[in-house]
Scaffold this motif. Sequence first.
Motif, PDB file in Angstrom:
ATOM      1  N   GLY A 160       0.815  -1.211   0.000  1.00  0.00           N
ATOM      2  CA  GLY A 160       0.000   0.000   0.000  1.00  0.00           C
ATOM      3  C   GLY A 160       0.849   1.262   0.000  1.00  0.00           C
ATOM      4  O   GLY A 160       0.358   2.346  -0.294  1.00  0.00           O
ATOM      5  N   VAL A 161       2.148   1.113   0.336  1.00  0.00           N
ATOM      6  CA  VAL A 161       3.085   2.235   0.195  1.00  0.00           C
ATOM      7  C   VAL A 161       3.666   2.098  -1.205  1.00  0.00           C
ATOM      8  O   VAL A 161       4.382   1.145  -1.496  1.00  0.00           O
ATOM      9  N   GLU A 162       3.313   3.039  -2.070  1.00  0.00           N
ATOM     10  CA  GLU A 162       3.617   2.814  -3.482  1.00  0.00           C
ATOM     11  C   GLU A 162       4.428   3.923  -4.123  1.00  0.00           C
ATOM     12  O   GLU A 162       4.529   3.985  -5.337  1.00  0.00           O
ATOM     13  N   PHE A 163       5.083   4.815  -3.302  1.00  0.00           N
ATOM     14  CA  PHE A 163       5.818   5.869  -4.024  1.00  0.00           C
ATOM     15  C   PHE A 163       7.123   5.371  -4.632  1.00  0.00           C
ATOM     16  O   PHE A 163       7.562   5.873  -5.633  1.00  0.00           O
ATOM     17  N   ALA A 164       7.766   4.367  -4.033  1.00  0.00           N
ATOM     18  CA  ALA A 164       9.060   3.942  -4.593  1.00  0.00           C
ATOM     19  C   ALA A 164       8.947   2.615  -5.330  1.00  0.00           C
ATOM     20  O   ALA A 164       9.714   2.342  -6.250  1.00  0.00           O
ATOM     21  N   ILE A 165       7.992   1.814  -4.956  1.00  0.00           N
ATOM     22  CA  ILE A 165       7.913   0.443  -5.488  1.00  0.00           C
ATOM     23  C   ILE A 165       6.428   0.058  -5.531  1.00  0.00           C
ATOM     24  O   ILE A 165       5.682   0.369  -4.608  1.00  0.00           O
ATOM     25  N   THR A 166       6.022  -0.573  -6.604  1.00  0.00           N
ATOM     26  CA  THR A 166       4.592  -0.842  -6.779  1.00  0.00           C
ATOM     27  C   THR A 166       4.194  -2.167  -6.125  1.00  0.00           C
ATOM     28  O   THR A 166       5.052  -2.988  -5.785  1.00  0.00           O
ATOM     29  N   ALA A 190      -6.830   9.622   1.559  1.00  0.00           N
ATOM     30  CA  ALA A 190      -6.906  10.090   0.169  1.00  0.00           C
ATOM     31  C   ALA A 190      -5.531  10.068  -0.499  1.00  0.00           C
ATOM     32  O   ALA A 190      -5.407   9.720  -1.677  1.00  0.00           O
ATOM     33  N   ALA A 191      -4.481  10.420   0.274  1.00  0.00           N
ATOM     34  CA  ALA A 191      -3.129  10.486  -0.300  1.00  0.00           C
ATOM     35  C   ALA A 191      -2.583   9.089  -0.605  1.00  0.00           C
ATOM     36  O   ALA A 191      -1.790   8.917  -1.533  1.00  0.00           O
ATOM     37  N   MET A 192      -2.969   8.105   0.202  1.00  0.00           N
ATOM     38  CA  MET A 192      -2.449   6.745   0.031  1.00  0.00           C
ATOM     39  C   MET A 192      -3.628   5.769   0.005  1.00  0.00           C
ATOM     40  O   MET A 192      -3.861   5.029   0.960  1.00  0.00           O
ATOM     41  N   PRO A 193      -4.355   5.772  -1.109  1.00  0.00           N
ATOM     42  CA  PRO A 193      -5.642   5.070  -1.135  1.00  0.00           C
ATOM     43  C   PRO A 193      -5.567   3.556  -0.909  1.00  0.00           C
ATOM     44  O   PRO A 193      -6.546   2.958  -0.473  1.00  0.00           O
ATOM     45  N   ARG A 194      -4.406   2.940  -1.202  1.00  0.00           N
ATOM     46  CA  ARG A 194      -4.341   1.486  -0.984  1.00  0.00           C
ATOM     47  C   ARG A 194      -3.657   1.148   0.340  1.00  0.00           C
ATOM     48  O   ARG A 194      -3.455  -0.025   0.651  1.00  0.00           O
ATOM     49  N   HIS A 195      -3.304   2.165   1.113  1.00  0.00           N
ATOM     50  CA  HIS A 195      -2.615   1.891   2.373  1.00  0.00           C
ATOM     51  C   HIS A 195      -3.640   1.749   3.492  1.00  0.00           C
ATOM     52  O   HIS A 195      -3.822   2.636   4.325  1.00  0.00           O
ATOM     53  N   HIS A 196      -4.321   0.612   3.505  1.00  0.00           N
ATOM     54  CA  HIS A 196      -5.337   0.344   4.528  1.00  0.00           C
ATOM     55  C   HIS A 196      -5.324  -1.148   4.843  1.00  0.00           C
ATOM     56  O   HIS A 196      -4.727  -1.941   4.106  1.00  0.00           O
ATOM     57  N   TYR A 197      -6.000  -1.507   5.939  1.00  0.00           N
ATOM     58  CA  TYR A 197      -5.899  -2.879   6.465  1.00  0.00           C
ATOM     59  C   TYR A 197      -6.393  -3.970   5.501  1.00  0.00           C
ATOM     60  O   TYR A 197      -6.087  -5.132   5.697  1.00  0.00           O
ATOM     61  N   LEU A 198      -7.191  -3.604   4.506  1.00  0.00           N
ATOM     62  CA  LEU A 198      -7.781  -4.643   3.647  1.00  0.00           C
ATOM     63  C   LEU A 198      -7.064  -4.810   2.307  1.00  0.00           C
ATOM     64  O   LEU A 198      -7.463  -5.648   1.498  1.00  0.00           O
ATOM     65  N   HIS A 199      -6.032  -4.020   2.070  1.00  0.00           N
ATOM     66  CA  HIS A 199      -5.351  -4.069   0.763  1.00  0.00           C
ATOM     67  C   HIS A 199      -4.788  -5.466   0.471  1.00  0.00           C
ATOM     68  O   HIS A 199      -4.908  -5.974  -0.645  1.00  0.00           O
TER      69      HIS A 199
END
Length: 329
Positions: A232-238, A279-288
């Motif tokens: 869910g942290v996607e700025f450096a690596i997808t 909003a800034a990190m839309p996939r950084h949540h417990y269900l990703h």
Amino acid sequence: MSKVETLRGPVDTTALGKVLIHEHIFLMDMEYTYNYRPDFFEDQTIADAAARLNALKASGVDTIIDLTVLGLGRHVPSLAKVAPLTDLNIVISTGAYTFDAVPGPFAFHGPGLLLDGPEPMVDLFVRDITEGVGGTALKAGELKCAIDMQGLRPGVERIMRAVARANVLTGVPITVHTTPQAETGLIAQRVLSEEGVNLEDVTIGHCGDSKDIDYLMRLADKGSLLGMDRFGVEFAITMEERVATIAEMVRRGYVGSLALSHDCCAWSDFFPKVSDYHAAMPRHHYLHIHDDVIPALREADLSERDLDTMFIDNPRRHFESAARHFSER
Ligand SMILES: [Zn+2]
């Protein structure tokens, strides 16, 4: 089998079920929050966290390790309010998080300092584990320290050695925040083993930020668990790159060395409003992981057995080996 302390009391390792090994519930600068974020202390914050954790439990996860320690805003009174509202097992942590100097209260107090004496952090960490945190009966079940780009700064080393000694004295396992860009996982392994820690008791955090298979194999070959723990942290690596690295490690026979997580939280003061974070990190949540990562891992040919190894067996072994090494001392 051994016991792990959680906010709901001790749980058998056999009952931990599916575990996310590196999460947070509340993440903040506590002083800033006290002064500028009254919204943290509203009942709504607790209710929102409980709702998010309950959705995680409903998705099939049974346990999270909350790695919020000194330096990240650990606030056990709030965690104590969340605990009765969810069936999820929550393991809380002790230790300290810094990339450089020790937290102010330790700056002048300790071996060779103005107030000379034994390392005060060891006693505090051990007390969190054996008696409970901050006068509560809620005990820490994991130790945590950090080493980032700055390397083994004196403060970082002091905390790491205190965490190591607390592991030796209690049999509670360790997670280290590391940065693969500077290969600091290898430094952590060296320092911890110098203090007598069995490296099987250690999770090297944030390995998932790397695509360097050779570096990951070197860490895993020393027995530590690798935290593929920032989904869910996607700025450096997808996500796709993170999944491809896991698939390659599994193909090379390292499924027993990997554990997954998000390193996300329900509430943080890192953004002006919690909604700004989401909003800034839309996939950084417990269900990703449930929603997106597990389907991608299946697509990459991982079997259900592989998934159970990473989500159930490896975290369980992390706690059991630490308890076993302690009992054998
Ligand atoms: Zn974290």
